[in-house]
Design an enzyme around this catalytic site. Structure first.
Site, PDB file in Angstrom:
ATOM      1  N   SER A 249     -29.651 -48.722  93.685  1.00 33.15           N
ATOM      2  CA  SER A 249     -29.469 -50.171  93.617  1.00 33.15           C
ATOM      3  C   SER A 249     -28.249 -50.458  92.765  1.00 33.15           C
ATOM      4  O   SER A 249     -27.831 -49.630  91.947  1.00 33.15           O
ATOM      5  CB  SER A 249     -30.710 -50.820  92.993  1.00 33.15           C
ATOM      6  OG  SER A 249     -30.477 -52.177  92.675  1.00 33.15           O
TER       7      SER A 249
ATOM      8  N   TYR B 109     -36.991 -51.253  85.741  1.00 28.96           N
ATOM      9  CA  TYR B 109     -36.414 -51.060  87.076  1.00 28.96           C
ATOM     10  C   TYR B 109     -34.972 -50.548  86.979  1.00 28.96           C
ATOM     11  O   TYR B 109     -34.595 -49.565  87.629  1.00 28.96           O
ATOM     12  CB  TYR B 109     -36.447 -52.376  87.855  1.00 28.96           C
ATOM     13  CG  TYR B 109     -35.936 -52.270  89.275  1.00 28.96           C
ATOM     14  CD1 TYR B 109     -36.751 -51.764  90.283  1.00 28.96           C
ATOM     15  CD2 TYR B 109     -34.636 -52.683  89.615  1.00 28.96           C
ATOM     16  CE1 TYR B 109     -36.291 -51.666  91.591  1.00 28.96           C
ATOM     17  CE2 TYR B 109     -34.171 -52.584  90.904  1.00 28.96           C
ATOM     18  CZ  TYR B 109     -35.002 -52.081  91.893  1.00 28.96           C
ATOM     19  OH  TYR B 109     -34.536 -51.971  93.186  1.00 28.96           O
TER      20      TYR B 109
END
Length: 311
Positions: free
Chosen positions: A182, A195
Site C-alpha cells: 500500500s 496498518y
C-alpha cells in the site's frame, strides 16, 4: 582500513562503470516505456498461481484476470463462501480455479494447505500475497488482538507462504512473488499506526527478498510490490481524501496483473503517487506535517467506518 593504490584504482573504475551502467539502465527504462505493453507481457499459460485473500475484492478480480491469461488459479481465503464464489466466476468465464479455506493467521494451517496444494494441483509458479485487514483506530484504542491479527495477515503470512513455495522456485530458478502492499507502506497516516507498520514491513519484505534472490543468483525469480492508494472495495469505507484518488478495484487488479506480466519490481498506483515518495525523502518533517495538514491527510480517517460485516 587503508587501501592500496591498486585497490583505490579498482574502486574508482567500478564507480565509473556504475555511473555508465546507471545511464544505460535509465535509457533502457525509457525505451521500454515506449514499447507497447502487449509486446512485453510474459506468457503465464499453465502457471499455477496462488492468490491469498482471493475470496473477495481485488483478490477475486485478480483470480479472474489471471485465469483469463491461462493460469491455473488457486484461491486461499478464510471465507469459504467467498472462495467458492470466486471459483464459480472463474469457471463461468472459462478458467481453471481451485479453492482452499485457509486461516492466514495460522502458519501451521498455511504449511498444511501448501502441502495439499502441491499434491493436488502442483508446484506454485506465481504467489500473490494479497490478503489484508485494517483496524482504523488510534493506537491506544486498538485492541491488542486486532494489532496482532493485522500483522499476522498483512505481513507474517507473507513469510509463511513464501517459505512454503520458495524452495521449489529456487530449484527451478523460476517463479514470481507478488506483495500487495500500500502507499501506507511508504507514507504514514493518522489512525493507521498498526496498518502502516504492517505495510511498511511488506515493502521491506519485498525489497529485501529481491536483493537476497539476486545475491543468490536466482535472477529467474521475480518479485513485485504493489503500492496503491485507497481502493473502493469497502475496506476503507468512510475514509475521505482531498489529495489521493479512491481507486477502482478493476483498475488496481488490471495494473497488478500487468505488473506481474511485465516483471515490474514496484507498481505505484496511481503513478503520480511516486511524487509523494520523493517529497517524503526530500522535505523536512515539519514541512511534511504542514502539507499533510493543509491537504487533510492527517484527518482523512476521522470518518472511517470500515467494511460492513456480513452474516
Amino acid at each position: 582500513m587503508d587501501l592500496t593504490g591498486k585497490e583505490i584504482a579498482i574502486l574508482v573504475l567500478r564507480l565509473l562503470f556504475g555511473l555508465v551502467y546507471s545511464v544505460y539502465c535509465m535509457v533502457e527504462t525509457l525505451v521500454l516505456t515506449l514499447i507497447p505493453r502487449s509486446y512485453r507481457r510474459k506468457d503465464i499459460r499453465g502457471n499455477v498461481t496462488l492468490v491469498t485473500g482471493g475470496g473477495s475484492g481485488i483478490g477475486r478480480l485478480m483470480c479472474i484476470k489471471l485465469a483469463a491469461r491461462g493460469a491455473i488459479v488457486v484461491t486461499w481465503d478464510v471465507n469459504e463462501e467467498g472462495n467458492l464464489e470466486t471459483v464459480r466466476q472463474v469457471v463461468a468465464a472459462g478458467g481453471q480455479c481451485r479453492a482452499y479455506t485457509v486461516d492466514l493467521c495460522n502458519r501451521h494451517a498455511i504449511y498444511a494447505a501448501a502441502t495439499k496444494l502441491k499434491q493436488e494441483v502442483g508446484k506454485v509458479d506465481i504467489l500473490v500475497n494479497n490478503a489484508g485487514i485494517v483496524t482504523g483506530k488510534k493506537l491506544l484504542d486498538s485492541p491488542d488482538e486486532s494489532i496482532i491479527k493485522t500483522f499476522e495477515v498483512n505481513i507474517l503470512s507473507h513469510f509463511w507462504t513464501t517459505k512454503a513455495f520458495l524452495a521449489d522456485m529456487m530449484a527451478r530458478n523460476k517463479g514470481h512473488i507478488v506483495t500487495i502492499a500500500s502507499m501506507a507502506g511508504k507514507i504514514p497516516c493518522n489512525r493507521l499506526v498498526d496498518y502502516c507498520s504492517s505495510k511498511f514491513a511488506a515493502v521491506g519484505f519485498d525489497e529485501s527478498l529481491r536483493l537476497e534472490l539476486q545475491v543468490e543468483g536466482k535472477t529467474g525469480i521475480k518479485t513485485t510490490v504493489v503500492c496503491p492508494v485507497f481502493i473502493s472495495t469497502g475496506m476503507f469505507e468512510g475514509m475521505t481524501s482531498k489529495i489521493f484518488p479512491v481507486l477502482k478495484p478493476e483498475y488496481v487488479a488490471d495494473e497488478t496483473v500487468d505488473g506481474i506480466l511485465l516483471n515490474t519490481p514496484i507498481v505505484y498506483l496511481p503513478l503520480s503517487a511516486k511524487i509523494n515518495v520523493f517529497l517524503g525523502l526530500l522535505l523536512p518533517q515539519k514541512v511534511l506535517y504542514y502539507l499533510s495538514e493543509a491537504v487533510g491527510l492527517t484527518h482523512m480517517m476521522d470518518t472511517f467506518v470500515g467494511r460492513k460485516k456480513t452474516k
